[in-house]
Enzyme design. Structure first.
Site, short mmCIF file in Angstrom:
data_model
loop_
_atom_site.label_atom_id
_atom_site.label_comp_id
_atom_site.label_asym_id
_atom_site.label_seq_id
_atom_site.Cartn_x
_atom_site.Cartn_y
_atom_site.Cartn_z
N ASP A 281 0.84 -1.20 0.00
CA ASP A 281 0.00 0.00 0.00
C ASP A 281 0.88 1.25 0.00
O ASP A 281 2.05 1.21 0.39
CB ASP A 281 -0.96 0.00 1.19
N GLU B 219 0.17 -0.68 5.89
CA GLU B 219 1.22 -0.03 6.67
C GLU B 219 1.03 1.48 6.71
O GLU B 219 1.28 2.12 7.75
CB GLU B 219 2.59 -0.37 6.10
#
Length: 463
Positions: free
Chosen positions: A91, A153
Site C-alpha cells: 500500500d 502499513e
C-alpha cells in the site's frame, strides 16, 4: 559466492525492474475506501510475481476482519538452517494534487538515475528487493525464507497484530528483515536502529454557547480560536523544547548529522531557527517532538466577524525509544486539559499510538548483515535513527522476541521524497540493496554451517 550472486542479481534485475513498474502503476492507497479493488489487484500481482521463480509456496490470506489481503510466500528451510522473514508492504500514500508532480504519480518514469512514481521507494521497492534476492537464488535460497507483504502499513498496520497472532507459527523466524527505511546518503548502506513512537490526541476548546458578534462582545468574551492558539502554544517553551511533563529522551546512534544538512533536507527557510537544543540526532531521532497536525476552525475565505464558539486541533507527539506510547498519550491529554486558558472548556480525545523501538545490533545475524551490505555497497554500514514511527516493527519484535530485527533500505535515501510529491528510488542503490539481501541469505547460511561445525567439534571433544 559474491561474484556468482552478483552475476545472478544482474541477470534477474531487468525482470524485477519491470515488475516494480507494474506494481507502481496500481494506485494501492490504503487510506482511500474507494481503492479496495486496487489493493486487492496489487496483492494478486504481488503473489503472481513471487510465484514466478521466487518462492515455492505462495498464497493470499484475507482472514482478519477489517484487514487488507496479505501475501505470504515461503521457501522451506534446508535441514539445520535458520529461517529469515522478509517484510514489505504494497500500500502507498495518497498522491495528493497530481499537478504538483512533474509526471503522473502512478506512471513510473526514469530520470537522472532515479525511478519516479508513488510507491517507488515506499515500499514497492521493498517487494522488488525481496523478489530479486530470491530469484538470484533460483527460488531455493540456502536458508528458509518467509515473505510477508501487507497492505495497510500507511494507515498504521491496524490489523497486523491480529494477523501475527493468528499465523504466529507460520511466520516464526530467526532473523527478520524489514525493508522499509532509507539510507543516510546515496551509496551508504544504513540500518535503522532506533525509531520514535507516536501518541496523538484531538483537543476541542469551547468558550461560548454559540458564535456571537465580535464587535458587540469582543474584548470581554474569549473566542475559542484564540483560546486554542494559546493552549497549543503551551506545548513548547520559547526555544522550542517540548513542555509536556514526563517524556523521555533517549541516546541516539553515533552517526553525525550536521545542522546545515538537516536544514537543507527539511527545507527550513532562511532565518528560521531550529527548535530545541543539542545535536540533530538527539532532536529528531531520540528526543520528543510536538506537532499541531491540523485545526478545525472557520476558513479565511467567507469568514464572518464573529467570535468562534468552538475550535479543535489534532496534536501529535513523537516519543523517544524507551518511552511508552500509552503513557505519553495520557501525559499529552493531561497537559492539554491542565493548561486551558481563561477557564475554557476543554475536551481531549485520545487518538492513534505507535510504540517506539530500539534494535539490539549485537550478535551473529547483524555481523552477517554488515558483511553482506559492505560487499554490496563497497562501504561500511551506518547505524541511524528514525524520527518517524513504523508501528509494525514493535509488532514483530513483540511477536518474535528472540529474532534479530534488521531495518533496511531498498534503495531510498533523503532525496527519495517518500510521502511527498515526486517520490523516487535511486536505481543504483536499489541494485545494491538487491545484491546485499541475496548476499545476506548466503551469509546467514554460512554462519549457520560454521556454528553447527563448531558444536560438532565440541561434542566430539567432550567439552
Amino acid at each position: 559466492m559474491s561474484d556468482d550472486l552478483r552475476r545472478a542479481v544482474q541477470k534477474v534485475l531487468p525482470g524485477v525492474r519491470a515488475d516494480l513498474e507494474a506494481l507502481i502503476r496500481i494506485p494501492s492507497v490504503s487510506a482511500d475506501p474507494a481503492a479496495a479493488e486496487d489493493l486487492r489487484r496489487c496483492a494478486e500481482l504481488t503473489a503472481q510475481l513471487f510465484r514466478a521463480g521466487a518462492a515455492q509456496e505462495v498464497e493470499i490470506l484475507d482472514d482478519v476482519p477489517g484487514g487488507r489481503p496479505v501475501v505470504l510466500a515461503r521457501c522451506p528451510a534446508p535441514p539445520g538452517r535458520p529461517t529469515v522473514l522478509l517484510y514489505a508492504h504494497y500500500d502507498v500514500q495518497p498522491a495528493g494534487d497530481p499537478a504538483l508532480w512533474s509526471s503522473r504519480p502512478f506512471e513510473p518514469r526514469e530520470s537522472g538515475g532515479r525511478l519516479y512514481g508513488r510507491g517507488s521507494a515506499d515500499d514497492k521497492a521493498g517487494i522488488a528487493t525481496h523478489l530479486a534476492a530470491l530469484r538470484a537464488h533460483d527460488g531455493r535460497p540456502p536458508v528458509g525464507v518467509v515473505v510477508i507483504v501487507e497492505g495497510e502499513e500507511e494507515i498504521g498496520s491496524p490489523t497486523l497484530g491480529a494477523f501475527l497472532d493468528r499465523h504466529r507459527d507460520r511466520l516464526a523466524a530467526d532473523v527478520i528483515v524489514l525493508a522499509d527505511s532509507e539510507n543516510i546518503d546515496v551509496g551508504v548502506p544504513s540500518f535503522t536502529t532506533t525509531l520514535r513512537g507516536m501518541a496523538n490526541c484531538v483537543v476541542e476548546v469551547r468558550t461560548l454557547a454559540e458564535s456571537v458578534h465580535s464587535g458587540t462582545y469582543g474584548g470581554a468574551a474569549p473566542d475559542a480560536l484564540t483560546t486554542l492558539c494559546r493552549l497549543l502554544a503551551t506545548l513548547h517553551d520559547e526555544d522550542g523544547h517540548v513542555m509536556v511533563d514526563g517524556l523521555v529522551t533517549g541516546r541516539p546512534p553515533r552517526t553525525g548529522y550536521p545542522a546545515e544538512r538537516f536544514r537543507a533536507e527539511a527545507g527550513v527557510l532562511d532565518g528560521v531557527r531550529l527548535l530545541g537544543s543539542g545535536g540533530i540526532p538527539e532532536r529528531v531521532w531520540t528526543g520528543p517532538a510536538a506537532t499541531v497536525l491540523a485545526i478545525d476552525a472557520p476558513a479565511v475565505s467567507g469568514a464572518a466577524n464573529a467570535l468562534t464558539a468552538s475550535a479543535r486541533a489534532k496534536v501529535s507527539l513523537r516519543i523517544a525509544p524507551g518511552d511508552d506510547a500509552v503513557r505519553a498519550r495520557a501525559a499529552l491529554a493531561r497537559h492539554l486539559s491542565d493548561h486551558a486558558p481563561w477557564g475554557a472548556q476543554v475536551e481531549v480525545t485520545e487518538a492513534e499510538i505507535a510504540q517506539p523501538y530500539a534494535v539490539d545490533t549485537r550478535g551473529p545475524a547483524f555481523d552477517a548483515a554488515r558483511r553482506a551490505y559492505r560487499r554490496a555497497f563497497d562501504a561500511d554500514v551506518v547505524d541511524l535513527g528514525g524520527g518517524g514511527a513504523i508501528p509494525f516493527v514493535a509488532e514483530f519484535a513483540a511477536a518474535y522476541p528472540e529474532a534479530a530485527v534488521l531495518i533496511t533500505s531498498p534503495g531510498g535515501d533523503p532525496a527519495a521524497r517518500a510521502h511527498s510529491t515526486d517520490e523516487n528510488l535511486h536505481l543504483a542503490d536499489f541494485e545494491r540493496a538487491c545484491l546485499a539481501e541475496a548476499l545476506l541469505l548466503a551469509e546467514l547460511a554460512d554462519w549457520s554451517s560454521r556454528a553447527q561445525e563448531q558444536l560438532s567439534r565440541y561434542a566430539r571433544s567432550g567439552t
